[in-house]
Scaffold this active site. Structure first.
Site, PDB file in Angstrom:
ATOM      1  N   ARG A 245      -8.779   7.829   1.549  1.00 14.73           N
ATOM      2  CA  ARG A 245      -9.041   6.392   1.508  1.00 14.73           C
ATOM      3  C   ARG A 245      -9.983   6.118   0.336  1.00 14.73           C
ATOM      4  O   ARG A 245     -10.947   6.866   0.107  1.00 14.73           O
ATOM      5  CB  ARG A 245      -9.682   5.897   2.804  1.00 14.73           C
ATOM      6  CG  ARG A 245      -8.719   5.777   3.983  1.00 14.73           C
ATOM      7  CD  ARG A 245      -7.723   4.623   3.843  1.00 14.73           C
ATOM      8  NE  ARG A 245      -6.832   4.491   4.986  1.00 14.73           N
ATOM      9  CZ  ARG A 245      -5.623   5.047   5.080  1.00 14.73           C
ATOM     10  NH1 ARG A 245      -5.142   5.773   4.076  1.00 14.73           N
ATOM     11  NH2 ARG A 245      -4.870   4.848   6.152  1.00 14.73           N
TER      12      ARG A 245
ATOM     13  N   GLU B 167      -8.149  -1.932  -2.819  1.00 14.58           N
ATOM     14  CA  GLU B 167      -6.718  -2.041  -3.116  1.00 14.58           C
ATOM     15  C   GLU B 167      -6.228  -3.462  -2.919  1.00 14.58           C
ATOM     16  O   GLU B 167      -6.669  -4.115  -1.977  1.00 14.58           O
ATOM     17  CB  GLU B 167      -5.924  -1.089  -2.208  1.00 14.58           C
ATOM     18  CG  GLU B 167      -6.187   0.351  -2.572  1.00 14.58           C
ATOM     19  CD  GLU B 167      -5.516   1.338  -1.616  1.00 14.58           C
ATOM     20  OE1 GLU B 167      -4.593   0.952  -0.895  1.00 14.58           O
ATOM     21  OE2 GLU B 167      -5.953   2.487  -1.619  1.00 14.58           O
TER      22      GLU B 167
ATOM     23  N   HIS C 195      -1.038   4.224  -3.780  1.00 16.57           N
ATOM     24  CA  HIS C 195      -1.098   4.539  -2.344  1.00 16.57           C
ATOM     25  C   HIS C 195       0.294   4.905  -1.806  1.00 16.57           C
ATOM     26  O   HIS C 195       0.827   4.216  -0.923  1.00 16.57           O
ATOM     27  CB  HIS C 195      -1.694   3.357  -1.561  1.00 16.57           C
ATOM     28  CG  HIS C 195      -2.245   3.757  -0.233  1.00 16.57           C
ATOM     29  ND1 HIS C 195      -3.307   3.120   0.357  1.00 16.57           N
ATOM     30  CD2 HIS C 195      -1.878   4.736   0.648  1.00 16.57           C
ATOM     31  CE1 HIS C 195      -3.564   3.688   1.536  1.00 16.57           C
ATOM     32  NE2 HIS C 195      -2.710   4.669   1.720  1.00 16.57           N
TER      33      HIS C 195
END
Ligand SMILES: NC(=O)c1ccc[n+]([C@@H]2O[C@H](COP(=O)([O-])OP(=O)(O)OC[C@H]3O[C@@H](n4cnc5c(N)ncnc54)[C@H](O)[C@@H]3O)[C@@H](O)[C@H]2O)c1
Length: 332
Positions: free
Chosen positions: A244, A273, A291
């Protein structure tokens, strides 16, 4: 088929998923499906959840106390991801809302991609690709795009859970020494099998040629990698993050890469993000991905199927396969 006296469960699938998983859900529930590949604006998410007992949600949906309070009929929120930092699990448990995730089915695919980032960063694959496309490959050169070796080096794994261990398995094939740091130690048999040695964070950072992050995002892992940790790493080392974004202080990483505190990085995830720190964008020694670590066709289908199964299991009075807060089941 449910008996006519038992109403079908009613669920919302918040965002596009493979057709097969949606069809499975439709065969067993009344389904409202947002087939757009973008998140529902929050007021619409709350509105479409009214009167529904189940939610199949994505990491882009914030399932917090306020949303849970606004959707009192909700019994289960089934996240299509193993990480669930988008959900306030404590608030859900308090309300008896079951939270589920999708562990295991994505472990190997995610590790494959973290390994891809590791290799791409060390062997400068993206720079090499750009070099050829830019028409610069006009002659072979002895010293062109020299990278770092991978085989025989030391891999430091921070977070030695399912994906961290899958990285250790990959390291065996490259004859690497494996160090790991985890809040919980692995048993001796696992350490032996994976030839992995538990160490403290400072030693791992100091001795590793590759540091790869596989912890969940928790208050205690936020900015686990910061300016001080980056300064502890070898100048020849690489940082890989497919866990993450906020586990890494992105501004500090940009400075480290710019000023050569470390050799390079491979990132699949970012602090905010879809924004990427502007300091990273122009740097040649970082490989950036949007991602996608679990994004193989096979795995994305398995994740969606598992999430739908989890959601419907709760609403059909069964135990879901992978609950995050099993204690909430007792409150039902
Ligand atoms: N980029 C992606 O697309 C992608 C895909 C899958 C998973 N992930 C992320 O990877 C994470 C790990 O997934 P997993 O299935 O391996 O989870 P896991 O629960 O099996 O492993 C996590 C490990 O981290 C350890 N840990 C927890 N707190 C720690 C701390 N403070 N310091 C050190 N170690 C700590 C745990 O003890 C555990 O061993 C997920 O939480 C998710 O956020 C990202």
């Amino acid at each position: 088929m449910p008996s006519p006296s038992i109403p079908q469960p009613s669920i919302l699938i918040s965002r596009t998923l493979p057709a097969e998983s949606v069809a499975n859900a439709r065969s067993r529930a009344d389904v409202d499906f947002n087939d757009a590949d973008s998140p529902l604006p929050r007021p619409e998410l709350i509105r479409r959840l009214q009167g529904r007992q189940g939610l199949v949600c994505l990491i882009t949906d914030a399932i917090d106390a306020e949303l849970l309070a606004a959707c009192p009929e909700l019994k289960v929120a089934s996240n299509v991801a193993v990480g669930f930092n988008n959900i306030d699990v404590a608030a859900a448990t308090k309300r008896g809302v079951v939270i589920t995730n999708t562990p295991d089915v994505l472990t190997e695919t995610t590790a494959d991609f973290a390994w891809t980032l590791l290799m791409a960063a060390a062997r400068r694959l993206v720079e090499a690709d750009r070099y050829v496309r830019d028409g610069k490959f006009t002659q072979w050169k002895y010293m062109l795009l020299l990278g770092g070796d991978i085989h025989g080096k030391t891999l430091g794994i921070v977070g030695f859970g399912r994906i961290g261990r899958a990285m250790a398995r990959r390291a065996q094939g490259f004859g690497m020494r494996v160090l790991y740091q985890d809040a919980v130690g692995a048993d001796a048999a696992t350490e032996r099998e994976l030839r992995a040695t538990r160490t403290d964070t400072a030693t791992l950072l100091r001795e590793s040629d590759f540091v790869t992050l596989h912890t969940p995002l928790l208050p205690e892992t936020r900015h686990l990698i910061n300016a001080q940790s980056l300064k502890t790493m070898k100048r020849t080392a690489y940082l890989i993050n497919a866990a993450r974004g906020p586990i890494v202080d992105e501004a500090a990483l940009a400075q480290a890469l710019e000023e050569g505190w470390i050799a390079g990085a491979g990132l699949d995830v970012f602090e905010e993000e879809p924004k990427v720190h502007p300091g990273l964008m122009g740097l040649p020694n970082v490989v950036l991905a949007p991602h996608i670590a679990s994004a193989s066709s096979e795995t994305r289908l398995q994740m969606a199927n598992l999430a739908v199964e989890n959601c419907l299991a709760v609403l059909e009075g069964k135990t879901p396969l992978t609950p995050v807060n099993p204690e909430a089941l007792k409150l039902r």
